[in-house]
Scaffold this active site. Structure first.
Site, PDB file in Angstrom:
ATOM      1  N   GLU A 183     -19.946  35.073  -6.022  1.00  0.00           N
ATOM      2  CA  GLU A 183     -18.792  35.265  -6.896  1.00  0.00           C
ATOM      3  C   GLU A 183     -18.065  33.933  -7.058  1.00  0.00           C
ATOM      4  O   GLU A 183     -18.222  32.999  -6.261  1.00  0.00           O
ATOM      5  CB  GLU A 183     -17.842  36.331  -6.367  1.00  0.00           C
ATOM      6  N   TYR A 227      -7.414  43.578  -1.515  1.00  0.00           N
ATOM      7  CA  TYR A 227      -8.039  42.406  -2.119  1.00  0.00           C
ATOM      8  C   TYR A 227      -7.409  41.100  -1.646  1.00  0.00           C
ATOM      9  O   TYR A 227      -8.114  40.145  -1.326  1.00  0.00           O
ATOM     10  CB  TYR A 227      -7.949  42.520  -3.653  1.00  0.00           C
ATOM     11  N   ASP A 250      -8.751  36.852 -12.166  1.00  0.00           N
ATOM     12  CA  ASP A 250      -8.836  36.274 -10.831  1.00  0.00           C
ATOM     13  C   ASP A 250     -10.197  35.663 -10.502  1.00  0.00           C
ATOM     14  O   ASP A 250     -10.285  34.540 -10.019  1.00  0.00           O
ATOM     15  CB  ASP A 250      -8.507  37.362  -9.810  1.00  0.00           C
ATOM     16  N   ASP A 285     -13.971  39.437 -12.010  1.00  0.00           N
ATOM     17  CA  ASP A 285     -13.426  40.693 -12.515  1.00  0.00           C
ATOM     18  C   ASP A 285     -12.299  40.421 -13.503  1.00  0.00           C
ATOM     19  O   ASP A 285     -12.151  39.303 -13.997  1.00  0.00           O
ATOM     20  CB  ASP A 285     -12.939  41.551 -11.347  1.00  0.00           C
TER      21      ASP A 285
END
Length: 573
Positions: free
Chosen positions: A546, A339, A188, A191
Site C-alpha cells: 500500500e 485506522y 489517505d 482508499d
C-alpha cells in the site's frame, strides 16, 4: 449476424483507438445476430466500443457491456464493458455478443472504433538540466514524481492544471451531512477516506522540507508545483476548522470505504463527517493541524501574505483548542480508532508549540514546548503521523541550542544507526516495523539530514541518511518507488491506479488481477519489505504494497535534503 472485428496490432500491442469493420455473419427477417471478437496479445483491463451502423437499427441487445450513449436515429452507439467483462488476459479471444433488428431490405454494415481504456495517456512534466554534484540517482526526477503522487491523491474539484489525466472531480458532497463544505484535501492511501491526523502530519513534514531546502525545489524545477502541493491540504484544513473549538478530522467511513474497490469519482456510499469539539476533544489532531498551518504560514508569508496570515490566525486558535481541551482524538472519534489510533498528545504539544514559536517568535509557545519536553525526553522511537518526538527534539535544539535536546537526538541515532537497537535487513534497511518500514527509515533520514545541517555529527548522519534513501531508490537491487528506477512496483495497493479509464467499470476483479496497474502511480513509495528484504509486488498485499500520503512526506523531504547537498557539492562519498 456474426460481427468480427479484425483489429490492427501495433508492435505486438493493441493501439488505443482502432477502426474496425463489421463482417455480417447471419441475418433473417429483419433480425441479425453476432459477436465482436478479437484476441489481444496483452492483458487489458477495460474497453469501450463505438459503433456506427450504415442503417438504423433498434432493439439492440447484448450481454457483455452497457450502452452509455445511443443515437436516437439508431445508427451510433457507445458500449462500455460490464464489470465482469472488463479484464481480459492475453491470448484469449474476447467476444462481444449482440442481437438486433433493422428496417427495410438493406442489411446493416458497420464500422467501429475499439478503445482500450487500459492505456495510460499521462505525460510527465519536463525536468531541468542537472545542476550541482553528480548523483547516483536522479533526485530531480524523484521530486517531480513524488509531487505527482500527491496530485493523484487529491479529493474534490480538481484544478485546470491537474497533471493526472486519469483522475477527475470526486467527493463533491463531502460535508453536506453537517452543513459545511468539506471538499478537498487528500485521500489517505489506496482508499478514499480523508483522515485529518496523517494528512496534517504529512503537510507539516513536507512544509518543513521546503523551508529547510527550498533551493532543492528551485534547482529541480519543482518549486511552483511544491507550493501547489502544500496549499491543497491547507485549503482543506481552513474549511475543516469551522469554529475556534471545532475541527472536522475525518470524512468517510473506513469500514464502508474498505468494502469498495473502484474510483473515487464513482463512489456512492455515505461519507459521514466527524469532528472534535470541547465535549469531544482531540489535542493531538488539533495540535498537529495547528503545526501544519504554522508551517504553512512560514512557507507562504512572503509569497502570499494574506493567505499566510489567515493560516496563522487559524493555527493560533487550534493551538489554544488543543491546549485548553485535552483528550485523544481517536477516543472522541471512534471511527478513526481502527485506522489511526493516537497513543499520546504530549508529543504534539511539544511539536505544535515549536511550530507556533517558529512562526511567531512568541516566547510563550517555546515555554509551553519545553514544559512538555520531559514526556518525550530520551531516544526517540521514530517519526511518523503519531510519533513527533524526534522532530520535536530537533526543533527544540534548533531554537535553544541546549545540550539536553542535542543528547536526545544523539541517543536517537545511536539506536537507529548500525550497532543500535534497530533491526537491519541484510541489504541495509533500518527496519523499525512491519507496517511501512520504508516510511520510518525515510522519516529518520530526513531528520538526520536536518540534524547534520544544525551541526550534529554531519558526516555520519548524512552518510547514513543517504544509505536509507538509496535503499528505497534501488540499492536493494530494485526500486520501491512506483514509476522510478529499476524494477519498480507496478501493482501498488491503490484503487484509482488499478482502474481503467472512465467510462470503463472497476471492481474487486481489478484488485485481484495479476496484471500491472493500467495507470502508473508515479512517485508513490510502497510500504516496503520484510525484515529479510522479502518483497513481492502484489496488489493484495496491503502491508508491503500500500501507499500513503505520510509514506511519501519524509521520503520526499529527505530526497530534497540530498538534492540540496548535491547543489552545494556536499554529498557524502
Amino acid at each position: 449476424m456474426l460481427v468480427v472485428f479484425a483489429l490492427a496490432l501495433l508492435g505486438g500491442a493493441l493501439a488505443q483507438d482502432v477502426t474496425v469493420h463489421m463482417k455480417l455473419k447471419q441475418h433473417w427477417s429483419g433480425n441479425f445476430e453476432g459477436s465482436f471478437s478479437y484476441t489481444p496479445t496483452y492483458g487489458i483491463k477495460g474497453w469501450e466500443l463505438k459503433i456506427h451502423f450504415s442503417v438504423p437499427v433498434h432493439s439492440l441487445q447484448q450481454w457483455d457491456g452497457d450502452y452509455i450513449q445511443k443515437d436516437p436515429n439508431g445508427q451510433n452507439f457507445i458500449l462500455v464493458n460490464k464489470k465482469s467483462k472488463g479484464i481480459h488476459p492475453a491470448g484469449q479471444a474476447l467476444e462481444i455478443r449482440m442481437m438486433g433488428q433493422y428496417s427495410g431490405s438493406t442489411v446493416p454494415t458497420a464500422t467501429g472504433i475499439f478503445v482500450d481504456v487500459t492505456h495510460d495517456s499521462q505525460t510527465l512534466p519536463p525536468l531541468p538540466h542537472h545542476t550541482g554534484q553528480s548523483t547516483k540517482y536522479n533526485y530531480d526526477e524523484v521530486l517531480m514524481k513524488s509531487l505527482l503522487f500527491y496530485a493523484a491523491q487529491r479529493s474534490g474539484k480538481l484544478p485546470a492544471n491537474n497533471p493526472i489525466s486519469w483522475r477527475g472531480d470526486s467527493a463533491l458532497n463531502d460535508g453536506k451531512d453537517v452543513g459545511h463544505d468539506l471538499t478537498g484535501g487528500w485521500y489517505d492511501a489506496g482508499d478514499h477516506v480523508k483522515f485529518g491526523l496523517p494528512m496534517a502530519a504529512s503537510t507539516t513534514i513536507l512544509a518543513w522540507g521546503l523551508l529547510q531546502w527550498k533551493d532543492a525545489y528551485q534547482s529541480s524545477g519543482q518549486l511552483d508545483r511544491m507550493y501547489d502541493c502544500i496549499k491543497w491540504p491547507l485549503d482543506y484544513f481552513l474549511k475543516a476548522h469551522t469554529g475556534p473549538n471545532e475541527l472536522y478530522v475525518q470524512v468517510g467511513d473506513g469500514s464502508a470505504d474498505h468494502g469498495y474497490w473502484g474510483r473515487p469519482e464513482n463512489m456512492t456510499m455515505a461519507r459521514p463527517s466527524y469532528k472534535i469539539s470541547t465535549s469531544k476533544p482531540g489535542s493531538d489532531v488539533a495540535g498537529e493541524t495547528a503545526a501544519a498551518m504554522a508551517a504553512g504560514y512560514l512557507v507562504f508569508k512572503n509569497k502570499n501574505p494574506a493567505y499566510a496570515n489567515k493560516l496563522l490566525s487559524h493555527a493560533k486558535q487550534l493551538y489554544d483548542f488543543s491546549k485548553n481541551h485535552k483528550g485523544l482524538y481517536s477516543t472522541s472519534v471512534p471511527a478513526a480508532a481502527a485506522y489511526y489510533r493516537s497513543a499520546s498528545y504530549e508529543d504534539e504539544a511539544v511539536w505544535a508549540g515549536c511550530w507556533l514559536y517558529y512562526a511567531t517568535n512568541d516566547a510563550k509557545y517555546l515555554a509551553d514546548a519545553e514544559k512538555h519536553h520531559p514526556a518525550i525526553a530520551g531516544g526517540a522511537w521514530g517519526q511518523s503521523w503519531d510519533e513527533k518526538d524526534a522532530g520535536a527534539n530537533l526543533l527544540l535544539y534548533k531554537f535553544t541550542k541546549k545540550d539536553t535536546y542535542k543528547q536526545d537526538i544523539v541517543q536517537t541515532y545511536k539506536d537507529w544507526m548500525p550497532g543500535g537497537s534497530i533491526t537491519y535487513t541484510p541489504k541495509g534497511l533500518a527496519w523499525r516495523l512491519e507496517w511501512g518500514p520504508l516510511r520510518y527509515a525515510q522519516n529518520m533520514a530526513m531528520i538526520a539530514l536536518m540534524a547534520a545541517d544544525y551541526g550534529i555529527n554531519p558526516a555520519s548522519y548524512r552518510k547514513w541518511a543517504m544509505s536509507q534513501v538509496h535503499y528505497a531508490l534501488g540499492d536493494a537491487g530494485r526500486s520501491f518507488v512506483v514509476g522510478f528506477g529499476k524494477n519498480p512496483p507496478t501493482k501498488p495497493h491503490h484503487r484509482s491506479a488499478s482502474c481503467p479509464d472512465i467510462p470503463a467499470t472497476c471492481d474487486w476483479e481489478h484488485e485481484q488481477t495479476k496484471d500491472p496497474d493500467p495507470h502508473v502511480l508515479y512517485g508513490a513509495l510502497v510500504g516496503g519489505p520484510g525484515r529479510s528484504d522479502d518483497y513481492v509486488d502484489e496488489r493484495s498485499d496491503y502491508t508491503k504494497n500500500e501507499v500513503a500520503c505520510d509514506y511519501n512526506a519524509g521520503f520526499q523531504s529527505a530526497v530534497a535534503g540530498l538534492k540540496h547537498l548535491a547543489v552545494h557539492n556536499q554529498l557524502p562519498h
